[in-house]
Design a protein around this motif. Sequence first.
Motif, PDB file in Angstrom:
ATOM      1  N   ALA A 186      -3.280   7.120  -8.174  1.00 57.16           N
ATOM      2  CA  ALA A 186      -4.079   7.343  -7.223  1.00 57.16           C
ATOM      3  C   ALA A 186      -5.124   6.229  -7.089  1.00 57.16           C
ATOM      4  CB  ALA A 186      -4.921   8.707  -7.531  1.00 57.16           C
ATOM      5  N   GLN A 187      -5.058   5.309  -7.922  1.00 63.66           N
ATOM      6  CA  GLN A 187      -5.906   4.169  -7.664  1.00 63.66           C
ATOM      7  C   GLN A 187      -5.214   3.021  -6.944  1.00 63.66           C
ATOM      8  OE1 GLN A 187      -8.978   4.600  -8.443  1.00 63.66           O
ATOM      9  NE2 GLN A 187      -8.201   6.622  -9.197  1.00 63.66           N
ATOM     10  N   ARG A 188      -3.752   3.078  -6.829  1.00 61.41           N
ATOM     11  CA  ARG A 188      -2.935   2.453  -5.922  1.00 61.41           C
ATOM     12  C   ARG A 188      -2.894   2.502  -4.560  1.00 61.41           C
ATOM     13  NH1 ARG A 188       0.459   0.084 -10.172  1.00 61.41           N
ATOM     14  NH2 ARG A 188       1.532  -1.070  -8.462  1.00 61.41           N
ATOM     15  N   GLN A 189      -2.808   1.439  -3.964  1.00 64.40           N
ATOM     16  CA  GLN A 189      -2.519   1.577  -2.257  1.00 64.40           C
ATOM     17  C   GLN A 189      -1.048   1.795  -2.118  1.00 64.40           C
ATOM     18  OE1 GLN A 189      -4.260  -1.643  -0.264  1.00 64.40           O
ATOM     19  NE2 GLN A 189      -6.174  -0.650  -0.028  1.00 64.40           N
ATOM     20  N   GLU A 190      -0.307   1.084  -2.779  1.00 71.02           N
ATOM     21  CA  GLU A 190       1.319   1.395  -2.837  1.00 71.02           C
ATOM     22  C   GLU A 190       1.948   1.009  -4.212  1.00 71.02           C
ATOM     23  OE1 GLU A 190       2.686  -0.941   0.198  1.00 71.02           O
ATOM     24  OE2 GLU A 190       3.153  -2.656  -0.842  1.00 71.02           O
ATOM     25  N   ILE A 191       3.117   1.809  -4.380  1.00 67.43           N
ATOM     26  CA  ILE A 191       3.792   1.475  -5.555  1.00 67.43           C
ATOM     27  C   ILE A 191       5.409   1.794  -5.304  1.00 67.43           C
ATOM     28  CG2 ILE A 191       3.619   3.992  -6.110  1.00 67.43           C
ATOM     29  CD1 ILE A 191       3.470   3.272  -9.073  1.00 67.43           C
ATOM     30  N   ARG A 192       6.135   1.087  -6.010  1.00 66.38           N
ATOM     31  CA  ARG A 192       7.404   0.972  -6.024  1.00 66.38           C
ATOM     32  C   ARG A 192       7.946   2.365  -6.705  1.00 66.38           C
ATOM     33  NH1 ARG A 192      10.244  -4.069  -5.167  1.00 66.38           N
ATOM     34  NH2 ARG A 192       8.813  -5.640  -4.990  1.00 66.38           N
ATOM     35  N   LEU A 193       9.182   2.881  -6.281  1.00 66.49           N
ATOM     36  CA  LEU A 193       9.661   3.979  -6.943  1.00 66.49           C
ATOM     37  C   LEU A 193       9.985   3.812  -8.499  1.00 66.49           C
ATOM     38  CD1 LEU A 193      12.065   5.177  -4.456  1.00 66.49           C
ATOM     39  CD2 LEU A 193      10.545   6.585  -5.059  1.00 66.49           C
ATOM     40  N   SER A 194      10.382   2.620  -8.700  1.00 71.25           N
ATOM     41  CA  SER A 194      10.577   2.417 -10.169  1.00 71.25           C
ATOM     42  C   SER A 194       9.248   2.230 -10.978  1.00 71.25           C
ATOM     43  CB  SER A 194      11.424   0.880 -10.237  1.00 71.25           C
ATOM     44  OG  SER A 194      10.668   0.018  -9.855  1.00 71.25           O
ATOM     45  N   GLN A 195       8.139   1.963 -10.402  1.00 70.94           N
ATOM     46  CA  GLN A 195       7.084   1.891 -11.357  1.00 70.94           C
ATOM     47  C   GLN A 195       6.530   3.276 -11.553  1.00 70.94           C
ATOM     48  OE1 GLN A 195       5.122  -0.713  -8.282  1.00 70.94           O
ATOM     49  NE2 GLN A 195       4.475  -1.961 -10.018  1.00 70.94           N
ATOM     50  N   CYS A 264      -4.281  12.701  -3.088  1.00 75.55           N
ATOM     51  CA  CYS A 264      -4.306  11.359  -2.764  1.00 75.55           C
ATOM     52  C   CYS A 264      -2.758  11.233  -2.219  1.00 75.55           C
ATOM     53  CB  CYS A 264      -4.721  10.528  -3.753  1.00 75.55           C
ATOM     54  SG  CYS A 264      -6.577  10.657  -4.455  1.00 75.55           S
ATOM     55  N   PHE A 265      -2.675  10.187  -1.234  1.00 75.63           N
ATOM     56  CA  PHE A 265      -1.295   9.895  -0.650  1.00 75.63           C
ATOM     57  C   PHE A 265      -1.154   8.352  -1.087  1.00 75.63           C
ATOM     58  CE2 PHE A 265       1.536   7.946   2.493  1.00 75.63           C
ATOM     59  CZ  PHE A 265       2.683   8.717   2.159  1.00 75.63           C
ATOM     60  N   VAL A 266      -0.017   7.930  -1.693  1.00 77.23           N
ATOM     61  CA  VAL A 266       0.166   6.580  -2.055  1.00 77.23           C
ATOM     62  C   VAL A 266       1.417   6.079  -1.436  1.00 77.23           C
ATOM     63  CG1 VAL A 266       0.415   5.044  -3.970  1.00 77.23           C
ATOM     64  CG2 VAL A 266      -1.029   6.805  -4.280  1.00 77.23           C
ATOM     65  N   LYS A 267       1.478   4.926  -0.539  1.00 76.96           N
ATOM     66  CA  LYS A 267       2.704   4.806  -0.099  1.00 76.96           C
ATOM     67  C   LYS A 267       3.666   4.042  -0.893  1.00 76.96           C
ATOM     68  CE  LYS A 267       0.256   3.219   4.174  1.00 76.96           C
ATOM     69  NZ  LYS A 267      -0.007   2.002   4.964  1.00 76.96           N
ATOM     70  N   ILE A 268       4.709   4.142  -0.791  1.00 78.22           N
ATOM     71  CA  ILE A 268       6.046   3.708  -1.386  1.00 78.22           C
ATOM     72  C   ILE A 268       6.501   2.428  -0.990  1.00 78.22           C
ATOM     73  CG2 ILE A 268       8.426   4.062  -2.202  1.00 78.22           C
ATOM     74  CD1 ILE A 268       8.139   7.073  -1.847  1.00 78.22           C
ATOM     75  N   ALA A 269       6.378   1.390  -1.719  1.00 79.95           N
ATOM     76  CA  ALA A 269       6.723  -0.092  -1.289  1.00 79.95           C
ATOM     77  C   ALA A 269       8.448  -0.144  -1.248  1.00 79.95           C
ATOM     78  CB  ALA A 269       6.222  -0.998  -2.215  1.00 79.95           C
ATOM     79  N   GLN A 270       9.150  -0.855  -0.357  1.00 80.57           N
ATOM     80  CA  GLN A 270      10.475  -1.179  -0.337  1.00 80.57           C
ATOM     81  C   GLN A 270      11.412   0.041  -0.591  1.00 80.57           C
ATOM     82  OE1 GLN A 270      10.684  -4.581  -2.701  1.00 80.57           O
ATOM     83  NE2 GLN A 270       9.494  -5.920  -1.150  1.00 80.57           N
ATOM     84  N   SER A 271      11.310   0.879   0.093  1.00 82.60           N
ATOM     85  CA  SER A 271      11.962   2.271  -0.287  1.00 82.60           C
ATOM     86  C   SER A 271      13.173   2.525   0.458  1.00 82.60           C
ATOM     87  CB  SER A 271      11.066   3.702  -0.290  1.00 82.60           C
ATOM     88  OG  SER A 271      11.957   4.732  -0.384  1.00 82.60           O
ATOM     89  N   ASP A 272      14.207   3.126   0.017  1.00 82.87           N
ATOM     90  CA  ASP A 272      15.403   3.813   0.980  1.00 82.87           C
ATOM     91  C   ASP A 272      14.994   5.088   1.756  1.00 82.87           C
ATOM     92  OD1 ASP A 272      16.949   1.458   0.411  1.00 82.87           O
ATOM     93  OD2 ASP A 272      17.886   2.245  -1.106  1.00 82.87           O
ATOM     94  N   ILE A 273      13.775   5.498   1.436  1.00 80.33           N
ATOM     95  CA  ILE A 273      13.441   6.757   1.971  1.00 80.33           C
ATOM     96  C   ILE A 273      12.717   6.546   3.577  1.00 80.33           C
ATOM     97  CG2 ILE A 273      11.954   9.039   2.008  1.00 80.33           C
ATOM     98  CD1 ILE A 273      12.181   8.448  -1.283  1.00 80.33           C
ATOM     99  N   ARG A 274      13.560   7.147   4.429  1.00 85.47           N
ATOM    100  CA  ARG A 274      13.188   6.831   5.717  1.00 85.47           C
ATOM    101  C   ARG A 274      11.849   7.739   6.183  1.00 85.47           C
ATOM    102  NH1 ARG A 274      18.099   6.973   9.627  1.00 85.47           N
ATOM    103  NH2 ARG A 274      18.038   8.841   8.829  1.00 85.47           N
ATOM    104  N   PRO A 275      11.063   7.080   7.190  1.00 82.99           N
ATOM    105  CA  PRO A 275       9.955   8.062   7.573  1.00 82.99           C
ATOM    106  C   PRO A 275      10.420   9.347   8.338  1.00 82.99           C
ATOM    107  CG  PRO A 275       9.317   5.702   8.150  1.00 82.99           C
ATOM    108  CD  PRO A 275      10.805   5.692   7.604  1.00 82.99           C
ATOM    109  N   LEU A 276       9.703  10.374   8.235  1.00 81.89           N
ATOM    110  CA  LEU A 276      10.316  11.514   9.085  1.00 81.89           C
ATOM    111  C   LEU A 276       9.863  11.634  10.312  1.00 81.89           C
ATOM    112  CD1 LEU A 276      11.869  13.821   7.937  1.00 81.89           C
ATOM    113  CD2 LEU A 276       9.656  15.125   7.620  1.00 81.89           C
ATOM    114  N   GLY A 277      10.640  11.665  11.381  1.00 85.25           N
ATOM    115  CA  GLY A 277      10.303  11.509  12.893  1.00 85.25           C
ATOM    116  C   GLY A 277      10.245  12.802  13.560  1.00 85.25           C
ATOM    117  N   PHE A 278       8.904  12.914  13.975  1.00 85.85           N
ATOM    118  CA  PHE A 278       8.743  14.308  14.742  1.00 85.85           C
ATOM    119  C   PHE A 278       8.708  13.851  16.251  1.00 85.85           C
ATOM    120  CE2 PHE A 278       6.777  14.888  10.651  1.00 85.85           C
ATOM    121  CZ  PHE A 278       7.211  16.175  10.199  1.00 85.85           C
ATOM    122  N   ALA A 279       8.989  14.974  17.044  1.00 81.53           N
ATOM    123  CA  ALA A 279       8.973  14.777  18.528  1.00 81.53           C
ATOM    124  C   ALA A 279       8.401  16.073  19.174  1.00 81.53           C
ATOM    125  CB  ALA A 279      10.289  14.885  19.061  1.00 81.53           C
TER     126      ALA A 279
END
Length: 310
Positions: A186-195, A264-279
């Motif tokens: 929760a203290q991180r702004q972003e983190i890699r999946l491996s971490q 808390c929401f923490v961004k994933i750095a350099q991930s193959d998970i694509r953002p979800l697109g809503f219309a």
Amino acid sequence: MPNSARVFTMSRFAHYFEVVAQTGSMRQAAVALNVSPSAINRQILAVEDSLHTLLFHRHNAGLSLTSAGELLLATIRANKRDFDAFQTRLAALSGLHGGLVSMAVVEAMSDRFIPDVLADMSKVYPRVEFSVQTQDFKAIWHTVARNEVDFGITLLRDEKIPRRVKVAATLHAPIGFVVRPDHPIAQRQEIRLSQAAGNRFIFPDATLAVGAAIKEGLQHQTDIQASFTCNRIVSVKALVRSGLGIALLTQADVIDEEKSGELCFVKIAQSDIRPLGFALIHNTQRQLSAASHSTLSLITKNFETLSLLG
């Protein structure tokens, strides 16, 4: 009946005729209407001449309707009722006094996003009815294409957009880690999946759009495996709050919990998970009420706000 089109049931004559019929006197009608008796008489005589029939019996005690006059009075009053009903329906259509705003939305939007929108809209349009259908994202495209609802919120599609369907706004919601405030991540702004490997993970089921996106993005990430899966977003968040692990969700899924400090929401750095697109979509051939237009505008504004957060 020659020249019958000259008789308009919402005309000045109709108003004069009804008052004369009610009072039984040309003079009393003139006082009530604030016009001269001769002006009223000319109107009535002209129509009687046009119809080739008398509308009133004229006698010393006043005026009384003939059979033709009674029929015309009934017609005028029926048309007045129809016109009043038309005005009521028109007001509903414009969103002033009532009506219905209908929408079809994916579950990801039906939990928090749409209730917040409806709470705001109900303050502006307290007498408008709102209908919310939760559907599969593919079904929503067809529902809007068939013009069955005012608008829909669905997932962006790669294939061609159906004819007559317009995309009014889009939202690209990044997928990241959702954790309790007391979790080290929760203290991180972003983190890699491996971490994050080594934690217990809570995933939305692949039957949900966000779950399918996560599954696709993690197909080559063998060190990230789910300990729990849920087919409801609310259940995923409940397990995180219970301390059973960390989750992968979109930031839009936890916007309220972020505001309250609950999660808390923490961004994933350099991930193959694509953002979800809503219309946000609607049918171009549908007549939208003022309430529907306002709801569309508010959703568009909220999409823009969430995009800035992402």
